[in-house]
Write a protein that holds these residues in place. Sequence first.
Motif, PDB file in Angstrom:
ATOM      1  N   LEU A  92       0.788  -0.999   0.015  1.00  0.00           N
ATOM      2  CA  LEU A  92      -0.348   0.362  -0.286  1.00  0.00           C
ATOM      3  C   LEU A  92       0.741   1.459  -0.240  1.00  0.00           C
ATOM      4  N   LYS A  93       0.611   1.899  -1.023  1.00  0.00           N
ATOM      5  CA  LYS A  93       1.213   3.728  -0.679  1.00  0.00           C
ATOM      6  C   LYS A  93      -0.215   4.345  -0.925  1.00  0.00           C
ATOM      7  N   SER A  94       0.755   6.116   0.023  1.00  0.00           N
ATOM      8  CA  SER A  94      -0.373   6.802   0.692  1.00  0.00           C
ATOM      9  C   SER A  94       0.108   7.917   0.018  1.00  0.00           C
ATOM     10  N   LYS A  95      -1.074   8.470  -0.309  1.00  0.00           N
ATOM     11  CA  LYS A  95      -0.557  10.036  -0.997  1.00  0.00           C
ATOM     12  C   LYS A  95      -1.779  11.454  -0.837  1.00  0.00           C
ATOM     13  N   ILE A  96      -1.251  12.372  -0.686  1.00  0.00           N
ATOM     14  CA  ILE A  96      -1.953  13.333  -0.090  1.00  0.00           C
ATOM     15  C   ILE A  96      -2.782  14.270  -1.421  1.00  0.00           C
ATOM     16  N   PHE A  97      -4.064  14.831  -0.575  1.00  0.00           N
ATOM     17  CA  PHE A  97      -5.044  15.131  -1.909  1.00  0.00           C
ATOM     18  C   PHE A  97      -5.715  16.560  -1.345  1.00  0.00           C
ATOM     19  N   GLN A  98      -5.506  17.674  -2.203  1.00  0.00           N
ATOM     20  CA  GLN A  98      -6.056  18.240  -1.360  1.00  0.00           C
ATOM     21  C   GLN A  98      -6.941  19.363  -2.585  1.00  0.00           C
ATOM     22  N   LYS A  99      -7.590  20.489  -2.833  1.00  0.00           N
ATOM     23  CA  LYS A  99      -8.556  20.515  -3.504  1.00  0.00           C
ATOM     24  C   LYS A  99      -8.160  20.845  -4.450  1.00  0.00           C
ATOM     25  N   HIS A 100      -9.143  20.391  -5.486  1.00  0.00           N
ATOM     26  CA  HIS A 100      -8.683  19.819  -7.669  1.00  0.00           C
ATOM     27  C   HIS A 100      -8.300  18.924  -7.538  1.00  0.00           C
ATOM     28  N   SER A 101      -7.399  18.316  -7.038  1.00  0.00           N
ATOM     29  CA  SER A 101      -6.811  16.957  -6.869  1.00  0.00           C
ATOM     30  C   SER A 101      -7.930  15.706  -7.202  1.00  0.00           C
ATOM     31  N   PHE A 102      -7.611  14.839  -7.890  1.00  0.00           N
ATOM     32  CA  PHE A 102      -8.446  13.276  -7.788  1.00  0.00           C
ATOM     33  C   PHE A 102      -7.667  12.064  -8.084  1.00  0.00           C
ATOM     34  N   ILE A 103      -8.493  11.122  -7.943  1.00  0.00           N
ATOM     35  CA  ILE A 103      -7.423   9.830  -8.537  1.00  0.00           C
ATOM     36  C   ILE A 103      -9.517   9.044  -8.888  1.00  0.00           C
ATOM     37  N   THR A 104      -8.481   8.207  -9.898  1.00  0.00           N
ATOM     38  CA  THR A 104      -9.826   7.016 -10.097  1.00  0.00           C
ATOM     39  C   THR A 104      -9.028   5.453  -9.421  1.00  0.00           C
ATOM     40  N   LEU A 105     -10.149   5.216  -8.598  1.00  0.00           N
ATOM     41  CA  LEU A 105      -9.801   3.506  -8.678  1.00  0.00           C
ATOM     42  C   LEU A 105     -10.127   2.652  -9.375  1.00  0.00           C
ATOM     43  N   LYS A 106      -9.473   1.614 -10.266  1.00  0.00           N
ATOM     44  CA  LYS A 106     -10.677   0.555 -10.349  1.00  0.00           C
ATOM     45  C   LYS A 106     -10.550  -0.352  -9.789  1.00  0.00           C
ATOM     46  N   PRO A 107     -11.443  -1.559 -10.229  1.00  0.00           N
ATOM     47  CA  PRO A 107     -11.933  -2.530  -9.505  1.00  0.00           C
ATOM     48  C   PRO A 107     -10.139  -3.140  -9.026  1.00  0.00           C
ATOM     49  N   LYS A 108     -11.127  -3.831  -7.542  1.00  0.00           N
ATOM     50  CA  LYS A 108     -10.283  -4.600  -6.927  1.00  0.00           C
ATOM     51  C   LYS A 108      -8.692  -3.881  -6.399  1.00  0.00           C
ATOM     52  N   ILE A 109      -9.007  -2.662  -6.491  1.00  0.00           N
ATOM     53  CA  ILE A 109      -7.573  -1.711  -6.464  1.00  0.00           C
ATOM     54  C   ILE A 109      -8.222  -1.676  -4.563  1.00  0.00           C
ATOM     55  N   ILE A 110      -7.580  -1.675  -3.242  1.00  0.00           N
ATOM     56  CA  ILE A 110      -7.470  -1.686  -2.041  1.00  0.00           C
ATOM     57  C   ILE A 110      -7.121  -0.625  -1.953  1.00  0.00           C
ATOM     58  N   HIS A 111      -8.383   0.719  -0.849  1.00  0.00           N
ATOM     59  CA  HIS A 111      -7.603   1.807  -0.592  1.00  0.00           C
ATOM     60  C   HIS A 111      -8.718   2.492   0.433  1.00  0.00           C
ATOM     61  N   ARG A 112      -8.430   3.362   0.990  1.00  0.00           N
ATOM     62  CA  ARG A 112      -9.187   3.653   2.588  1.00  0.00           C
ATOM     63  C   ARG A 112      -8.655   5.807   1.946  1.00  0.00           C
ATOM     64  N   MET A 113      -9.774   5.774   2.825  1.00  0.00           N
ATOM     65  CA  MET A 113      -9.411   7.842   2.686  1.00  0.00           C
ATOM     66  C   MET A 113      -9.498   7.895   4.401  1.00  0.00           C
ATOM     67  N   GLU A 114      -8.367   9.077   4.077  1.00  0.00           N
ATOM     68  CA  GLU A 114      -8.352   9.340   6.358  1.00  0.00           C
ATOM     69  C   GLU A 114      -8.971  10.894   5.033  1.00  0.00           C
ATOM     70  N   ALA A 115      -9.173  11.432   6.923  1.00  0.00           N
ATOM     71  CA  ALA A 115      -9.118  13.263   6.709  1.00  0.00           C
ATOM     72  C   ALA A 115      -8.068  14.119   7.504  1.00  0.00           C
ATOM     73  N   ILE A 116      -7.307  14.264   6.993  1.00  0.00           N
ATOM     74  CA  ILE A 116      -6.233  15.155   7.760  1.00  0.00           C
ATOM     75  C   ILE A 116      -7.181  16.244   8.207  1.00  0.00           C
ATOM     76  N   THR A 117      -7.815  17.256   7.536  1.00  0.00           N
ATOM     77  CA  THR A 117      -8.870  18.181   7.886  1.00  0.00           C
ATOM     78  C   THR A 117      -9.824  18.119   7.635  1.00  0.00           C
ATOM     79  N   ASP A 118     -10.817  18.482   8.030  1.00  0.00           N
ATOM     80  CA  ASP A 118     -12.254  18.691   7.520  1.00  0.00           C
ATOM     81  C   ASP A 118     -11.885  18.077   6.220  1.00  0.00           C
TER      82      ASP A 118
END
Length: 117
Positions: free
Chosen positions: A65-91
Amino acid sequence: MKSKKILKPWGYELLIEKNKKYMFKLLFMKKGKRCSLQYHNQKMETIFVLSGKLNIITGKTPKNLKSKIFQKHSFITLKPKIIHRMEAITDALYLESSTPELLDVVRLEDDYKRITK
């Protein structure tokens, strides 16, 4: 369709549209909270951050697993079978556009004891 608010232990989802072709949601995640470590068998989704900071963890296996910080106007597409989790650093407020398989979720870890058997 009228939007439907679904309360979650980490915030909420606002289901804006669900039809045979796609699903569209607005999500709010509280600072310090996270969703399940999960994957989908069929569902493909794109996450687009509107405000705040999300740490998005992704990988093909639980040990890779790898982690990356996403901020305003950034995006990611997650294909089927890709393990994922979102964690809120701020609201964080973000959009999710996906294929319509609403119940297609396999939870591997969950802070709220919602593990898929």
